[in-house]
Design a protein around this motif. Structure first.
Motif, PDB file in Angstrom:
ATOM      1  N   GLY A 101       0.852  -1.194   0.000  1.00 21.96           N
ATOM      2  CA  GLY A 101       0.000   0.000   0.000  1.00 21.96           C
ATOM      3  C   GLY A 101       0.878   1.231   0.000  1.00 21.96           C
ATOM      4  N   SER A 102       0.367   2.315  -0.591  1.00 26.95           N
ATOM      5  CA  SER A 102       1.211   3.513  -0.623  1.00 26.95           C
ATOM      6  C   SER A 102       1.256   4.177   0.749  1.00 26.95           C
ATOM      7  CB  SER A 102       0.735   4.482  -1.704  1.00 26.95           C
ATOM      8  OG  SER A 102      -0.583   4.889  -1.464  1.00 26.95           O
ATOM      9  N   LYS A 103       0.264   3.889   1.606  1.00 26.78           N
ATOM     10  CA  LYS A 103       0.248   4.526   2.932  1.00 26.78           C
ATOM     11  C   LYS A 103       1.496   4.178   3.733  1.00 26.78           C
ATOM     12  CE  LYS A 103      -3.086   5.418   6.640  1.00 26.78           C
ATOM     13  NZ  LYS A 103      -4.435   5.075   7.117  1.00 26.78           N
ATOM     14  N   TYR A 127      -4.262  14.909   2.576  1.00 28.79           N
ATOM     15  CA  TYR A 127      -4.413  13.592   3.231  1.00 28.79           C
ATOM     16  C   TYR A 127      -3.798  13.679   4.638  1.00 28.79           C
ATOM     17  CZ  TYR A 127      -3.983   8.403   3.368  1.00 28.79           C
ATOM     18  OH  TYR A 127      -4.073   7.074   3.663  1.00 28.79           O
ATOM     19  N   TYR A 130      -0.010  12.586   6.021  1.00 25.90           N
ATOM     20  CA  TYR A 130       1.274  13.300   5.863  1.00 25.90           C
ATOM     21  C   TYR A 130       1.637  14.003   7.172  1.00 25.90           C
ATOM     22  CZ  TYR A 130      -0.322  13.062   0.946  1.00 25.90           C
ATOM     23  OH  TYR A 130      -0.815  12.644  -0.269  1.00 25.90           O
ATOM     24  N   ASN A 173       0.137  15.882  -4.104  1.00 29.66           N
ATOM     25  CA  ASN A 173      -0.784  14.771  -4.325  1.00 29.66           C
ATOM     26  C   ASN A 173      -1.734  15.163  -5.456  1.00 29.66           C
ATOM     27  OD1 ASN A 173      -3.793  14.105  -2.450  1.00 29.66           O
ATOM     28  ND2 ASN A 173      -2.844  12.709  -3.907  1.00 29.66           N
ATOM     29  N   MET A 177      -6.472  14.707  -3.536  1.00 31.39           N
ATOM     30  CA  MET A 177      -7.517  14.280  -2.606  1.00 31.39           C
ATOM     31  C   MET A 177      -7.463  15.261  -1.438  1.00 31.39           C
ATOM     32  SD  MET A 177      -8.832  12.726   0.110  1.00 31.39           S
ATOM     33  CE  MET A 177      -7.408  12.522   1.117  1.00 31.39           C
ATOM     34  N   ASP A 205       2.092  11.851  -4.369  1.00 29.58           N
ATOM     35  CA  ASP A 205       1.290  10.698  -3.972  1.00 29.58           C
ATOM     36  C   ASP A 205       0.185  10.591  -5.022  1.00 29.58           C
ATOM     37  OD1 ASP A 205       0.069   8.750  -2.485  1.00 29.58           O
ATOM     38  OD2 ASP A 205      -0.768  10.101  -0.982  1.00 29.58           O
ATOM     39  N   PRO A 207      -2.409   8.051  -6.121  1.00 32.29           N
ATOM     40  CA  PRO A 207      -3.254   6.852  -6.236  1.00 32.29           C
ATOM     41  C   PRO A 207      -4.527   7.018  -7.073  1.00 32.29           C
ATOM     42  CG  PRO A 207      -3.550   7.836  -4.062  1.00 32.29           C
ATOM     43  CD  PRO A 207      -2.551   8.689  -4.794  1.00 32.29           C
ATOM     44  N   TYR A 208      -4.838   8.272  -7.492  1.00 30.25           N
ATOM     45  CA  TYR A 208      -6.161   8.497  -8.099  1.00 30.25           C
ATOM     46  C   TYR A 208      -6.140   8.757  -9.605  1.00 30.25           C
ATOM     47  CZ  TYR A 208      -7.875   8.725  -3.333  1.00 30.25           C
ATOM     48  OH  TYR A 208      -8.191   8.400  -2.044  1.00 30.25           O
ATOM     49  N   SER A 234      -0.476   3.244  -6.362  1.00 30.77           N
ATOM     50  CA  SER A 234      -1.205   2.219  -5.623  1.00 30.77           C
ATOM     51  C   SER A 234      -2.205   1.488  -6.506  1.00 30.77           C
ATOM     52  CB  SER A 234      -1.961   2.929  -4.494  1.00 30.77           C
ATOM     53  OG  SER A 234      -2.890   2.076  -3.905  1.00 30.77           O
ATOM     54  N   SER A 236      -4.870   0.215  -5.013  1.00 28.17           N
ATOM     55  CA  SER A 236      -6.077   0.223  -4.174  1.00 28.17           C
ATOM     56  C   SER A 236      -7.297   0.745  -4.907  1.00 28.17           C
ATOM     57  CB  SER A 236      -5.855   1.089  -2.937  1.00 28.17           C
ATOM     58  OG  SER A 236      -4.885   0.529  -2.105  1.00 28.17           O
ATOM     59  N   LYS A 237      -7.149   1.890  -5.558  1.00 23.95           N
ATOM     60  CA  LYS A 237      -8.308   2.549  -6.189  1.00 23.95           C
ATOM     61  C   LYS A 237      -8.414   2.158  -7.658  1.00 23.95           C
ATOM     62  CE  LYS A 237      -7.728   5.019  -2.385  1.00 23.95           C
ATOM     63  NZ  LYS A 237      -8.542   5.150  -1.216  1.00 23.95           N
ATOM     64  N   ARG A 245      -3.489  -4.317  -0.089  1.00 29.58           N
ATOM     65  CA  ARG A 245      -2.360  -3.520   0.377  1.00 29.58           C
ATOM     66  C   ARG A 245      -1.176  -3.641  -0.602  1.00 29.58           C
ATOM     67  NH1 ARG A 245      -4.127  -0.415   1.424  1.00 29.58           N
ATOM     68  NH2 ARG A 245      -2.478   0.521   2.653  1.00 29.58           N
TER      69      ARG A 245
HETATM   70  C1  LIG Z   1      -4.127  10.698  -0.958  1.00 29.88           C
HETATM   71  C2  LIG Z   1      -4.002   9.278  -0.545  1.00 29.88           C
HETATM   72  N1  LIG Z   1      -2.783   8.719  -0.476  1.00 29.88           N
HETATM   73  C3  LIG Z   1      -2.619   7.457  -0.095  1.00 29.88           C
HETATM   74  C4  LIG Z   1      -3.700   6.662   0.251  1.00 29.88           C
HETATM   75  C5  LIG Z   1      -3.441   5.258   0.713  1.00 29.88           C
HETATM   76  O1  LIG Z   1      -3.577   4.346  -0.306  1.00 29.88           O
HETATM   77  P1  LIG Z   1      -3.103   2.831  -0.142  1.00 29.88           P
HETATM   78  O2  LIG Z   1      -4.328   2.027  -0.046  1.00 29.88           O
HETATM   79  O3  LIG Z   1      -2.281   2.542  -1.362  1.00 29.88           O
HETATM   80  O4  LIG Z   1      -2.249   2.738   1.093  1.00 29.88           O
HETATM   81  C6  LIG Z   1      -4.983   7.187   0.194  1.00 29.88           C
HETATM   82  C7  LIG Z   1      -6.130   6.342   0.606  1.00 29.88           C
HETATM   83  O5  LIG Z   1      -7.210   6.732   0.860  1.00 29.88           O
HETATM   84  C8  LIG Z   1      -5.141   8.536  -0.210  1.00 29.88           C
HETATM   85  O6  LIG Z   1      -6.359   9.099  -0.271  1.00 29.88           O
END
Ligand SMILES: Cc1ncc(COP(=O)(O)O)c(C=O)c1O
Length: 382
Positions: A101-103, A127, A130, A173, A177, A205, A207-208, A234, A236-237, A245
């Motif tokens: 996961g990127s988190k 987010y 950070y 980012n 987001m 960052d 992911p979107y 990521s 994830s989305k 993850r």
């Molecule tokens: C801006 C941003 N970065 C990172 C993440 C985390 O993504 P991941 O599921 O890859 O850990 C999210 C998840 O909501 C996010 O909104």
């Protein structure tokens, strides 16, 4: 009573971790809650991914420790993905590091590069992780304000006039987001110049970039970016694989080796079948994104109706998995969200959790079925 570590003194539990307990308690008491709060994709991952994972379960090495840097096949799939969709050439051996996961990458990068007292530029709104991680490693969060009138893009001239001598890192980012704003090529080029001029490591960052976005972009496309930039990405989305993850960080070999010093001491590789399934996802043709986005388009048009029924005003041209909208004057975002939750059993995310610049806004998630969004609209109109 054992005292918690000093590093946690200014860190709160993640908003959704506590708020969702409240939402669950309401559900348990019989309320039919429609959840438009979180960005956890409800749609299934691609079938090829499930098949890839299942097939890999019987591979002879499937249950052994895996390489710290991920399997060669998974890194090659990431290389091909960046080539196909972002026009970026990466060296699969040295410029790609898979993550859980990127988190987790936000923590690894912060631990790898920040000393106590270093300063970190963080978007407001942005987010919340950070800020939390910056505080956890004893560094100082310094905010740069994003404004609707600037399409939520940073004013680098204004930031450049500040004393940046202690700033070591900057989080960006885009697509952004919670606002859904996009960066253009010029912003990414300017950020690279800014990073070089002020000797700052910039991390985008990202992911979107495949959700309701016609032009996926990577900051690594910008000239000279590899010298001064890292990018988190990521699955994830983009592939509805949030629970798997799986993510990645891309950047130059020296920076990735620095991150590896942290990561190799924190985990012992990623489960082989997850990497095999993820490689399948990254090699899917564009049709996957087109089909996904058709569904999100339908949901978004409904969420826009819901927003209008609530007298909320979304900015135009938003990308990503949310609709970010100005709430009516006279209430805080927390009051607005609680009112919606307790009066209509609809859960949304209040803008204040993303920083002071998020006050006055609400974030609606597109991770809900058409039927549920329609039901939410009905509840408001009744
Ligand atoms: C801006 C941003 N970065 C990172 C993440 C985390 O993504 P991941 O599921 O890859 O850990 C999210 C998840 O909501 C996010 O909104």
């Amino acid at each position: 009573m054992i005292q918690q570590a000093n590093r946690l003194e200014h860190v709160q539990e993640y908003y959704f971790s506590t708020k969702l307990q409240e939402v669950r308690a309401l559900s348990a008491s019989g309320k039919d809650i429609i959840n438009l709060g979180i960005g956890s994709p409800d749609l299934p991952p691609p079938q090829q991914v499930i098949d890839g994972l299942n097939f890999a379960l019987t591979h002879p090495v499937a249950h052994q420790y895996q390489p710290y840097k991920g399997t060669a096949d998974f890194r090659n799939a990431i290389k091909e993905f960046y080539q196909t969709y972002y026009r970026v050439e990466l060296n699969a051996e040295t410029q790609i590091l898979p993550l859980m996961g990127s988190k987790e990458g936000i923590t690894h990068i912060s631990m790898a590069f920040l000393n106590e007292g270093d300063e970190v530029l963080i978007p407001n709104p942005g987010y919340p992780t950070y800020t939390a991680v910056t505080k956890m490693v004893g560094a100082n969060a310094i905010y740069y304000e994003l404004k609707e009138e600037d399409n939520w893009c940073p004013d680098l001239d204004e930031i450049g006039k500040r004393d940046l001598s202690r700033v070591k890192m900057m989080w960006v980012n885009y697509p952004h987001m919670p606002t859904g704003a996009s960066a253009n090529d010029k912003l990414f080029e300017d950020l690279v110049k800014f990073a070089k001029k002020h000797r700052i490591l910039i991390i985008n960052d990202n992911p979107y970039s495949f959700i309701l976005n016609d032009h996926p972009k990577s900051i690594l496309e910008a000239e000279g970016a590899m010298d001064v930039v890292l990018e988190l990405n990521s699955l994830s989305k983009s592939f509805n694989m949030a629970g798997w993850r799986i993510g990645m960080v891309c950047g130059n070999e020296k920076n990735l080796n620095t991150i590896l010093k942290v990561k190799t001491n924190m985990d012992s590789g990623m489960f082989y079948p997850l990497q095999a399934g993820a490689a399948e996802a990254l090699r899917l043709p564009e049709e996957w994104f087109i089909a996904q986005n058709k569904i999100y388009e339908g949901r978004k048009s409904r969420i826009l109706k819901l927003a209008a029924a609530l007298n909320c005003k979304p900015a135009k041209d938003q990308t990503g998995m949310f609709v970010w909208a100005k709430i009516p004057e006279g209430v805080t975002s927390e009051e607005f969200v609680n009112n919606l939750l307790y009066t209509h059993s609809i859960f949304t995310a209040p803008g204040f959790i993303f920083g002071s610049q998020g006050e006055g806004y609400v974030r609606f998630s597109l991770c809900a079925t058409d039927a549920n969004i329609d039901r939410a609209i009905e509840r408001i109109k009744l």
